[in-house]
Structure formats: structure tokens, C-alpha cells
Design a protein around this motif. Structure first.
Motif, PDB file in Angstrom:
ATOM      1  N   ASN A 261       0.818  -1.126  -0.020  1.00 34.50           N
ATOM      2  CA  ASN A 261       0.049  -0.099  -0.026  1.00 34.50           C
ATOM      3  C   ASN A 261       0.807   1.109  -0.149  1.00 34.50           C
ATOM      4  OD1 ASN A 261      -2.596  -1.349   0.240  1.00 34.50           O
ATOM      5  ND2 ASN A 261      -1.845  -1.849   2.414  1.00 34.50           N
ATOM      6  N   ILE A 262       0.880   1.826  -1.219  1.00 33.06           N
ATOM      7  CA  ILE A 262       1.783   3.234  -1.374  1.00 33.06           C
ATOM      8  C   ILE A 262       1.585   4.091  -0.284  1.00 33.06           C
ATOM      9  CG2 ILE A 262       2.377   5.013  -2.994  1.00 33.06           C
ATOM     10  CD1 ILE A 262       1.843   2.806  -5.132  1.00 33.06           C
ATOM     11  N   ASP A 263       0.227   4.203  -0.068  1.00 35.74           N
ATOM     12  CA  ASP A 263      -0.017   5.317   0.948  1.00 35.74           C
ATOM     13  C   ASP A 263       0.068   5.068   2.125  1.00 35.74           C
ATOM     14  OD1 ASP A 263      -0.562   7.256  -0.899  1.00 35.74           O
ATOM     15  OD2 ASP A 263      -2.688   6.420  -1.319  1.00 35.74           O
ATOM     16  N   ASP A 264       0.528   3.813   2.675  1.00 38.14           N
ATOM     17  CA  ASP A 264       0.594   3.763   4.164  1.00 38.14           C
ATOM     18  C   ASP A 264       2.047   3.161   4.589  1.00 38.14           C
ATOM     19  OD1 ASP A 264       0.401   2.436   6.629  1.00 38.14           O
ATOM     20  OD2 ASP A 264      -0.492   0.494   6.147  1.00 38.14           O
ATOM     21  N   PRO A 265       2.732   4.192   4.814  1.00 37.55           N
ATOM     22  CA  PRO A 265       4.222   3.929   5.163  1.00 37.55           C
ATOM     23  C   PRO A 265       4.648   3.321   6.607  1.00 37.55           C
ATOM     24  CG  PRO A 265       3.432   6.482   5.957  1.00 37.55           C
ATOM     25  CD  PRO A 265       2.273   5.708   5.180  1.00 37.55           C
ATOM     26  N   GLN A 266       3.643   2.740   7.278  1.00 34.22           N
ATOM     27  CA  GLN A 266       3.673   2.094   8.321  1.00 34.22           C
ATOM     28  C   GLN A 266       3.664   0.547   8.065  1.00 34.22           C
ATOM     29  OE1 GLN A 266       5.420   3.520  10.915  1.00 34.22           O
ATOM     30  NE2 GLN A 266       5.327   5.380   9.704  1.00 34.22           N
ATOM     31  N   GLN A 267       3.278   0.365   6.821  1.00 34.37           N
ATOM     32  CA  GLN A 267       2.858  -1.169   6.621  1.00 34.37           C
ATOM     33  C   GLN A 267       3.912  -1.992   7.034  1.00 34.37           C
ATOM     34  OE1 GLN A 267       1.990  -1.788   2.571  1.00 34.37           O
ATOM     35  NE2 GLN A 267       1.128  -3.967   2.830  1.00 34.37           N
ATOM     36  N   VAL A 268       3.674  -3.116   7.800  1.00 31.74           N
ATOM     37  CA  VAL A 268       4.665  -4.042   8.125  1.00 31.74           C
ATOM     38  C   VAL A 268       4.793  -5.249   7.307  1.00 31.74           C
ATOM     39  CG1 VAL A 268       5.138  -5.358  10.112  1.00 31.74           C
ATOM     40  CG2 VAL A 268       4.396  -3.070  10.385  1.00 31.74           C
ATOM     41  N   PHE A 269       5.872  -5.767   7.081  1.00 31.24           N
ATOM     42  CA  PHE A 269       6.167  -6.994   6.245  1.00 31.24           C
ATOM     43  C   PHE A 269       7.181  -7.827   7.199  1.00 31.24           C
ATOM     44  CE2 PHE A 269       5.565  -3.555   3.368  1.00 31.24           C
ATOM     45  CZ  PHE A 269       4.521  -4.064   2.451  1.00 31.24           C
ATOM     46  N   THR A 270       6.840  -9.216   6.916  1.00 31.89           N
ATOM     47  CA  THR A 270       7.622 -10.272   7.726  1.00 31.89           C
ATOM     48  C   THR A 270       8.925 -10.536   7.165  1.00 31.89           C
ATOM     49  OG1 THR A 270       6.600 -12.147   6.650  1.00 31.89           O
ATOM     50  CG2 THR A 270       5.356 -11.353   8.541  1.00 31.89           C
ATOM     51  N   ASP A 271       9.670 -11.213   8.040  1.00 35.13           N
ATOM     52  CA  ASP A 271      11.098 -11.591   7.153  1.00 35.13           C
ATOM     53  C   ASP A 271      10.944 -13.292   6.733  1.00 35.13           C
ATOM     54  OD1 ASP A 271      12.319  -9.267   8.370  1.00 35.13           O
ATOM     55  OD2 ASP A 271      12.913 -10.270  10.011  1.00 35.13           O
ATOM     56  N   TRP A 272       9.879 -13.122   5.892  1.00 39.18           N
ATOM     57  CA  TRP A 272       9.459 -14.420   5.251  1.00 39.18           C
ATOM     58  C   TRP A 272      10.460 -15.354   4.852  1.00 39.18           C
ATOM     59  CZ3 TRP A 272      10.354 -15.582   0.207  1.00 39.18           C
ATOM     60  CH2 TRP A 272      11.083 -14.336  -0.628  1.00 39.18           C
ATOM     61  N   TRP A 273      11.536 -14.846   4.052  1.00 40.91           N
ATOM     62  CA  TRP A 273      12.659 -15.782   3.752  1.00 40.91           C
ATOM     63  C   TRP A 273      13.458 -16.839   4.837  1.00 40.91           C
ATOM     64  CZ3 TRP A 273      12.635 -10.736   4.341  1.00 40.91           C
ATOM     65  CH2 TRP A 273      13.706 -10.115   4.979  1.00 40.91           C
ATOM     66  N   ARG A 274      13.075 -16.492   6.079  1.00 43.31           N
ATOM     67  CA  ARG A 274      13.841 -17.069   7.058  1.00 43.31           C
ATOM     68  C   ARG A 274      13.271 -18.121   7.524  1.00 43.31           C
ATOM     69  NH1 ARG A 274      15.472 -11.350  10.576  1.00 43.31           N
ATOM     70  NH2 ARG A 274      17.019 -10.926   9.395  1.00 43.31           N
ATOM     71  N   ASN A 275      11.957 -18.327   7.063  1.00 40.13           N
ATOM     72  CA  ASN A 275      11.221 -19.369   7.434  1.00 40.13           C
ATOM     73  C   ASN A 275      11.120 -20.684   6.465  1.00 40.13           C
ATOM     74  OD1 ASN A 275      10.438 -18.202   9.779  1.00 40.13           O
ATOM     75  ND2 ASN A 275       8.712 -17.113   8.633  1.00 40.13           N
ATOM     76  N   GLN A 276      12.072 -20.499   5.476  1.00 39.40           N
ATOM     77  CA  GLN A 276      11.859 -21.381   4.564  1.00 39.40           C
ATOM     78  C   GLN A 276      12.964 -22.794   4.643  1.00 39.40           C
ATOM     79  OE1 GLN A 276       9.025 -20.268   3.278  1.00 39.40           O
ATOM     80  NE2 GLN A 276       9.704 -21.232   1.315  1.00 39.40           N
TER      81      GLN A 276
END
Length: 360
Positions: free
Chosen positions: A345-360
Motif C-alpha cells: 500500500n503506497i499510502d501506508d508508510p507504516q505497513q509491516v512486512f515479515t522476514d518471510w525468507w527466514r522460514n524457508q
């Protein structure tokens, strides 16, 4: 006699194979119109060598390493945790970016829709069975794409310009914008001249309140045997409310500071972060250089690309994301690390993403 017959059949087969549309030769005669075009090819202002063996290997040894040797964890052992957004259901008021793996992006901003370097094929190579997409990384296809206002192609390499993808998207694309020479592929593939725009670095395309900038990168071009027949570049998408940068492929160089000086700062910079190697240190960035480039561009946020779909260099598949996460710790910009296909979401600077690659 039989040996000659076999050789003749092989040669004829290769000849027929190379007549397929994806192998068309580009046509470009920039002449005196381009300061970067000399002796029939383009060059970088800094003129880095595309490849140079950092470990004093022979060219043959370097290519053997590139084609046949695989470092530990070069390819994920299980399918990546991608998601899929219904792009047809998006409202035109939604300002979003969807990372489709590697350097492919869908972007919708202020009512305009863009595709950047879409590659929906299972391979990023002219040789069948090579450079296959990681499991779980190739979830979008032409049928999933709504009508596109602008298709932006940064350069002609196979992992950025994919004939099967663009041919399937033909009827959905209103305009194609490329650096000089790349548009000739589309002409030969049957796209109308009226929808194709090519440009030199720092040229612009304007429509209403939208300005597209064709900007520098430090890279090279060529799909088969001829080196640098077309120009490479990057793009800025500027509207009254948003400023986005898509860097394509690029080594680190002074052009990032020049782009900021001439175009201004960016809300989000999409920069390559993957496929770096000691054998080509100047045409791709290490994650630490990616972080520096984001700061040069005075970015508010960094979205790292060119990773997690194809193996094109000798590092673990997750290493680029791990290193850029570490490199981002002492910078003012915010790092965005979505899963492939996840809505940004371009208009949401606080959007949070996970460190998804660490669970592979």
C-alpha cells in the motif's frame, strides 16, 4: 557421410529455432542523437566492463562456473510463500505496488496502471530447461492482468523482456515505453508504432498530470551475440501526489546522485538487490550498495528487487534479503520486504512486512 548429415541436421535445426520471434534482432541507429552511442553500440559513461573475473579466472572458467556450479542454497528447497491479489478487483483509487518476483512489478497509482519488466514464463533464458523460476515464485499470468496504461521495459535481457509474456498481454497494453532501441522488438512483434515510445536518458513522456522519466542505469544489453545494441535505463513515475523510481538492473555509480539532483527525491525506490558476483562487480549492486543508492536518491522507502525467482549468480537465494535487512539498520528510509504477490500500500508508510525468507 553420416557425420556430415547429422551436423547438417543440427545446423538446420538451430537455424529454424533462431527464426522464432523471441530471437529477432533489434534495429537501432541512434547516430549523433545519442552521446552514449558509438561504433554501433551503446556504452556507459563510466564504461565498466560487463564481466571481469575478480578471481583471475579465465573467461572459459568463469562461464563454466556461471552455467554449471551451484553454491549452497542457491535454489529454495520448498515452494516460496507467495500470495496472489485479484488485480481486476482493485479500485482505481487504490495506490498499490505488487512485486511479481525478480524485477517484475504491477503498479497502480493515481488512476494509472503500469507493468514493469513482466516475466510470467517459467524460464528466464533462451535455452529450454535453464534458469527456471523457483517453486511458488511464478503465480501471476497474463490472464490476471487488467488493462495497462504503460508497459515499462528497462532493457532487453531475457529476465526483463519476455516475448511470450508481452505477446499474451498485447491487447491489454495501451502504451509501451522503453529506452532507445528496445522499442524495435515490439515493432517486429507486431505492436503498432503509435503505442511505442523510446527515449534517451532524462527524456520524458507526459500524459495529463503524469510524467514518466527515462533515466540512467549502469548496465549493458544484448540477447544473443551482439553486445549493447540497445540502450538500458530506469524509470521514474511522477504524479502530483506520488514519486516512484524503478531502477531496473544497475551497478552502483554516480548516476543515482545525478537522478536525485535532476528529478528530485522519491517516496519509494525499487532497486535491484540480487544476482551480484565478483565476476561482474560493476553491473549489479551488492545489498550494501543498494542501501547506499537508496540514500543517494533520498528515498523514503526502499523496495529491493532482482531476487527470489531466478538463480543468476553465486549466492544463496535468501542472501540478498538477509544482507539488505542488515544494511538498512542505520538509514533513514524504511525497508519493504513483501512476499511475492503481496499488496504494498503506497499510502501506508507504516505497513509491516515479515522476514518471510527466514522460514524457508
Amino acid at each position: 557421410m553420416y557425420v556430415l548429415l547429422v551436423v547438417a541436421i543440427v545446423v538446420f535445426g538451430v537455424f529454424v529455432w533462431l527464426k522464432q520471434p523471441q530471437y529477432v534482432a533489434p534495429e537501432c541507429d541512434a547516430g549523433s542523437e545519442s552521446a552514449l552511442y558509438r561504433d554501433g553500440q551503446f556504452s556507459n559513461p563510466v564504461a565498466p566492463a560487463p564481466v571481469s573475473s575478480g578471481r583471475s579466472r579465465s573467461v572459459l572458467a568463469m562461464w563454466y562456473r556461471f552455467l554449471f556450479l551451484k553454491p549452497k542454497d542457491a535454489i529454495p528447497q520448498q515452494a516460496l510463500p507467495s500470495v496472489k491479489v485479484d488485480l481486476h478487483a482493485l479500485s482505481l483509487t487504490d495506490n498499490v505496488i505488487i512485486w511479481m518476483g525478480h524485477s517484475s512489478y504491477f503498479c497502480q497509482v493515481d488512476g494509472y496502471r503500469f507493468l514493469v519488466d513482466p516475466v510470467f514464463s517459467d524460464e528466464a533464458s533462451p535455452v529450454p530447461g535453464t534458469n527456471r523460476a523457483f517453486k511458488g515464485s511464478n503465480v501471476y499470468h497474463a490472464i490476471d492482468i487488467p488493462e495497462i496504461d504503460y508497459l515499462l521495459i528497462t532493457h532487453d535481457h531475457w529476465d526483463h523482456l519476455d516475448y511470450p509474456t508481452v505477446s499474451q498481454l498485447r491487447d491489454k497494453i495501451r502504451h509501451v515505453v522503453t529506452p532507445t532501441g528496445v522499442g524495435s522488438y515490439f515493432r517486429k512483434w507486431g505492436f503498432p508504432e503509435s503505442v511505442i515510445t523510446e527515449g534517451e536518458w532524462f527524456s520524458t513522456v507526459e500524459q495529463g498530470d503524469l510524467t514518466l522519466h527515462i533515466l540512467p542505469s549502469q548496465h549493458f544489453s544484448g540477447r544473443l551475440f551482439k553486445r549493447n545494441p540497445t540502450l538500458w535505463g530506469s524509470f521514474a513515475i511522477i504524479t502530483p501526489h506520488h514519486r516512484l523510481y524503478f531502477g531496473g538492473d544497475s551497478g552502483y555509480g554516480p548516476h543515482f546522485q545525478e537522478i536525485y539532483q535532476r528529478v528530485g527525491a522519491f517516496d519509494i525506490s525499487v532497486l535491484e538487490c540480487g544476482q551480484y558476483d565478483d565476476d561482474w562487480p560493476r553491473i549489479h549492486m551488492t545489498p550494501e550498495q543498494t542501501a547506499r543508492a537508496a540514500s543517494d536518491l533520498h528515498s523514503t522507502a526502499l523496495l529491493p528487487s532482482h531476487n527470489s525467482k531466478f538463480k543468476l549468480a553465486h549466492h544463496a537465494w535468501y542472501e540478498p534479503l538477509e544482507r539488505i535487512s542488515a544494511a538498512s539498520q542505520h538509514h533513514s528510509w524504511r525497508l519493504k520486504t513483501p512476499r511475492i504477490g503481496e499488496r504494498i500500500n503506497i499510502d501506508d508508510p507504516q505497513q509491516v512486512f515479515t522476514d518471510w525468507w527466514r522460514n524457508q
